[in-house]
Scaffold this motif. Structure first.
Motif: not given
Length: 860
Positions: A449-463
């Motif tokens: 099951r999916t639990r998130h449709d949106i991720v809020v992140g800084t530049s650490a959220f990427g690779l």
């Protein structure tokens, strides 16, 4: 497909409130089902359901289905006012509400730009069915590619050229590959590495994150499950979470060449894997050293992970100890590279020899760019909430500061979103894993099951974030560099479908971006103080090398240990850029004669326990320790770095204002000047403020569309690929002939095998068929066989080519040009084939460099 999505959504609402017992579809429908099922447990909010329902309606509308959805009235479901908030219209019905969605797009000027924006959103809602999606030009696979990976095609010409270049790279060489996202750069090094270790050998690929290491392991296991020698443990990712006994077994397998492939971090490479890899290199068993996401060598190696740069000393050790002709081949790969990044890679991992560069760089086809500027923070917040509510998901919301990420996550939850999570530099590995699994709906590769449709992140959220169907990337900030902006925009549309990049700016963004650039670069005087505390003459290691402590600091500097260490690393790396020092991984201690085993293990353990706090430096400038000279050299390097950052930010701001096409800004940023002409990045734009102001896109859906990159395959001089050079004399083409069908059938296949085993990897010509070349590849293992099916190599490859005619063939124009060229060609042909320029006369009567097939076999 979306008609089924609409019908599935209606079935979900018809089953309300028992949706938890149903498993519905994929994509948006799957997410809507998961959101509806989560309402009762507060795992979803009303705005999650409303936004996903709106997306289902607009996806259906894009395909011609304008029907409303019948939705029940229930306290857990959105109210009529809440439907209105997400631009959905409602009409009462006997079963509740009939809901429709009103199209919306980010702010653009009225007129043609407005219509273009509506059309743009329609393409995003069409997804993979959009006629404007990225379509790669597949081409037939080479035998080595099929043998190693099982694939019958390359994804693109660029992938083919890069894969050929890596497969043909000579021992000890370095190849830099720039290949756009989605063109399969991982396989470019994976195929030659698997081929090289067919019998015995190990290749190591350095990746920046645990997520990437595990993803590479999963791909490798899948490939080898279909045939091929597995590594003894069946594991390929050497990461921190592995049990100690499993790590020990993998290190032993590295030493003996049984591991085949290893995916790991720079930190592990220069510490626990250091000795096993040195042993493998000394035995001639280390085949490839691959750096994935190679742009990080300059970015991260200059800030908080110096091992990205210190592992260059490991490579030099491998090259110096490996047997001649068995030195490991270095490959550095990235989807984007700047001039500074290429220079860093060459200086660290190629010098003093130059690297071969395969440049297939092109801007991404998927994103279209929107800018929404606000003079007050309240206006920005309202615009971001509107964008997050109305634009397609999965969606990433980027900010600059950790505090902002946490604040936006809370703000979205208060607004009715619950299917939202947050990833910042403060997130630990477990938190990142949970966020990614909830976003993608997979756990250890198994769909759930999916639990998130949106991720809020800084530049650490990427690779390592490779969710293919991300449709929207929103920025509630101004990124401090072009590179950060483009990397974050690149989270969208990785499946090739159109995506949106919406930047919502506000007051203070520019000063924050400039402040980050300035604050990350230490002043020359402060750097000198840190260097004077780090450098100790009594830590002399011989020659011009010293060991320095990353925890040393002047007494008036009160940062915590981690922050202090980070500043010391930045100081050292700017000193490298200034030419003052060079960094090396610390060498482990040597065991003393008659040293008791327990003492030796304790001493070695202490070394590895403190390795993160030390680095070895060699003094490259005899005046490094002269204060005024240090300041002058350091200041010059610092000023150049700040100037690059200011220029990049200025160009990004110009594009965001609509003064320039964003494609022009990105193309200039990812352009690399070279002595023989610049390496240019192909400019593609699916829409930006500047282009939309000039009118609509072309019939292909793009305002600008770059040509398909077709880089040449480089050839490194000195390769022993000319085993019959003696018979060529001073000519470049060697004619090898057979006399009669019996010789062609019996002797030519033998000669082909002998030549490919001796290193002549490039073959082609009308006399070859698919069965013959695959048999040739298997007989030539572990050497690669490359088949020139479109005359690309015959026309442009400066290395040796083996060309086989058939009984009916003539020497065509392309082959005849090689008669006069400086490139080595072995031409196999019937004895009586005509000379291309002398009709009626045979080639061997005119061309003096000729030998019979039988004589060639005897010579080999």
């Amino acid at each position: 497909m979306t008609r089924d999505t609409w019908a599935g959504a209606q079935a979900l609402f018809n089953s309300w409130p028992d949706v938890a017992t149903h498993t519905f579809g994929t994509g948006t429908l799957r997410r809507l089902g998961d959101a509806l099922a989560g309402l009762a447990t507060n795992e979803a909010g009303w705005r999650d359901v409303a936004a996903l329902t709106r997306q289902v309606l607009l996806e259906a509308h894009a395909r011609g289905n304008t029907s409303r959805l019948e939705v029940p009235v229930d306290p857990l479901l959105p109210s009529r006012d809440q439907w209105q908030e997400v631009h959905c219209q409602t009409l009462p019905s006997t079963r509740g509400l009939r809901v429709s969605a009103t199209p919306w797009h980010p702010e653009v000027p009225s007129g043609k730009a407005e219509q273009a924006a509506y059309d743009d959103l329609r393409q995003v809602h069409l997804g993979l069915e959009s006629p404007h999606r990225r379509r790669l030009e597949h081409c037939p696979a080479d035998p080595f590619w099929t043998e190693a990976l099982g694939y019958e095609h390359y994804l693109s010409i660029g992938q083919r050229q890069a894969a050929r270049a890596v497969a043909l790279a000579p021992p000890g060489s370095t190849t830099i590959v720039c290949l756009p996202t989605g063109h399969g750069k991982t396989e470019v090094s994976l195929a030659p590495a698997l081929l090289a270790s067919t019998r015995r050998g190990v290749s190591v690929m350095v990746v920046p994150t645990v997520v990437l290491a595990l993803d590479m392991e999963r791909r490798t296991q899948k490939i080898l499950a279909n045939g091929g020698r597995q590594s003894p443990t069946g594991r390929y990712a050497y990461i921190g979470g592995l049990a100690d006994d499993l790590k020990r077994e993998m290190r032993d397998d590295v030493r003996t060449g049984r591991q085949r492939l290893l995916f790991t971090s720079p930190e592990a490479l220069v510490s626990s894997l250091k000795e096993p890899l040195e042993d493998a290199a000394e035995a001639g068993l280390l085949k490839y050293f691959v750096i994935d996401e190679a742009h990080l060598v300059e970015q991260w190696g200059s800030s908080f992970r110096p091992e990205f740069q210190t592992m260059s000393s490991q490579r030099r050790t491998w090259l110096s100890t490996a047997p001649q002709g068995l030195e490991p081949i270095t490959v550095a790969m990235s989807a984007t590279l700047t001039e500074q990044q290429v220079n860093s890679l060459e200086n660290l991992f190629a010098g003093p020899q130059s690297a071969e560069i395969v440049w297939a760089s092109g801007l991404r086809h998927e994103p279209s760019y929107y800018i929404d500027a606000h003079e007050d923070e309240e206006g920005r917040r309202a615009a971001v909430l509107r964008s997050v509510s109305l634009l397609p998901r999965p969606l990433a919301l980027y900010v600059t500061k950790v505090d902002d990420a946490e604040a936006w996550t809370e703000r979205l939850r208060r607004s009715g979103f619950a299917r939202v999570t947050c990833v910042t530099g403060n997130s630990n590995d477990e938190e990142r894993r949970r966020a990614l699994e909830g976003w993608s709906g997979t756990t250890s590769g198994v769909a759930g099951r999916t639990r998130h449709d949106i991720v809020v992140g800084t530049s650490a959220f990427g690779l390592g974030i490779d969710l293919p169907d991300v449709r929207t990337v929103v920025h509630a900030c101004l990124p401090e560099t072009v590179d950060r902006y483009y990397q974050e925009v690149g989270r969208g549309g990785r499946d090739g479908a159109p995506s949106l990049a919406c930047l919502v700016s506000g007051p203070g963004d520019e000063s924050v971006a400039k402040g980050i650039n300035r604050s990350a670069v230490i002043t020359a005087r402060r750097a000198l103080e840190r260097w004077e505390w780090m450098f100790r003459p009594d830590q002399h290691l011989g020659a011009n090398r010293y060991r320095v402590s990353l925890d040393a600091h002047p007494g008036d500097m009160s940062e915590g240990y981690e922050r202090n260490r980070e500043w010391n690393i930045r100081t050292l790396n700017l000193m490298v850029r200034a030419g003052l020092v060079r960094l090396h991984a610390p060498e482990p201690p040597q065991r003393l004669e008659e040293e008791p085993d327990a003492e030796w293990r304790a001493r070695l353990g202490a070394f590895y326990a403190t390795i993160a706090t030390r680095v070895d430096v060699s003094i490259e400038d005899i005046s490094t320790n002269v204060g005024d000279h240090f300041v002058k050299r350091f200041d010059a390097a610092r000023s150049a770095l700040l100037s690059e950052q200011r220029s990049a930010l200025t160009h990004l701001q110009a594009a965001l204002r609509g003064d320039r096409c964003i494609g022009d800004v990105l193309g200039a940023y990812y352009r690399v000047p070279r002595p023989r002409g610049s390496l240019r990045t192909g400019i593609t734009c699916r829409g930006c403020p500047r282009c939309r102001a000039d009118g609509g896109p072309g019939e292909d859906g793009f305002y600008r569309l770059a040509a398909v990159p077709r880089p040449p395959v480089p050839f490194a001089l000195g390769r022993p690929e000319d085993p019959l050079a003696h018979y060529r004399g001073d000519l470049q083409l060697l004619s090898m002939w057979w006399d009669g069908e019996q010789e062609r059938r019996d002797l030519v296949p033998q000669l082909l095998r002998m030549l490919t085993r001796r290193g002549m990897a490039v073959v082609g010509g009308p006399g070859l068929d698919a069965r013959t070349v695959m048999r040739l590849q298997r007989d030539s293992l572990p050497r690669p066989v490359i088949v020139d099916t479109d005359h690309d190599l015959l026309n442009s490859y400066p290395g040796p080519v083996l060309w086989l005619l058939d009984d009916a063939a003539k020497v065509d124009d392309v082959v005849s040009t090689r008669l006069e060229a400086r490139d080595v060609t072995y031409l196999l042909h019937p004895k009586r084939v005509e000379h291309p320029d002398r009709p009626g006369l045979s080639l061997i009567d005119i061309h003096r460099a000729n030998i019979s097939v039988r004589a060639a076999l005897e010579a080999l």
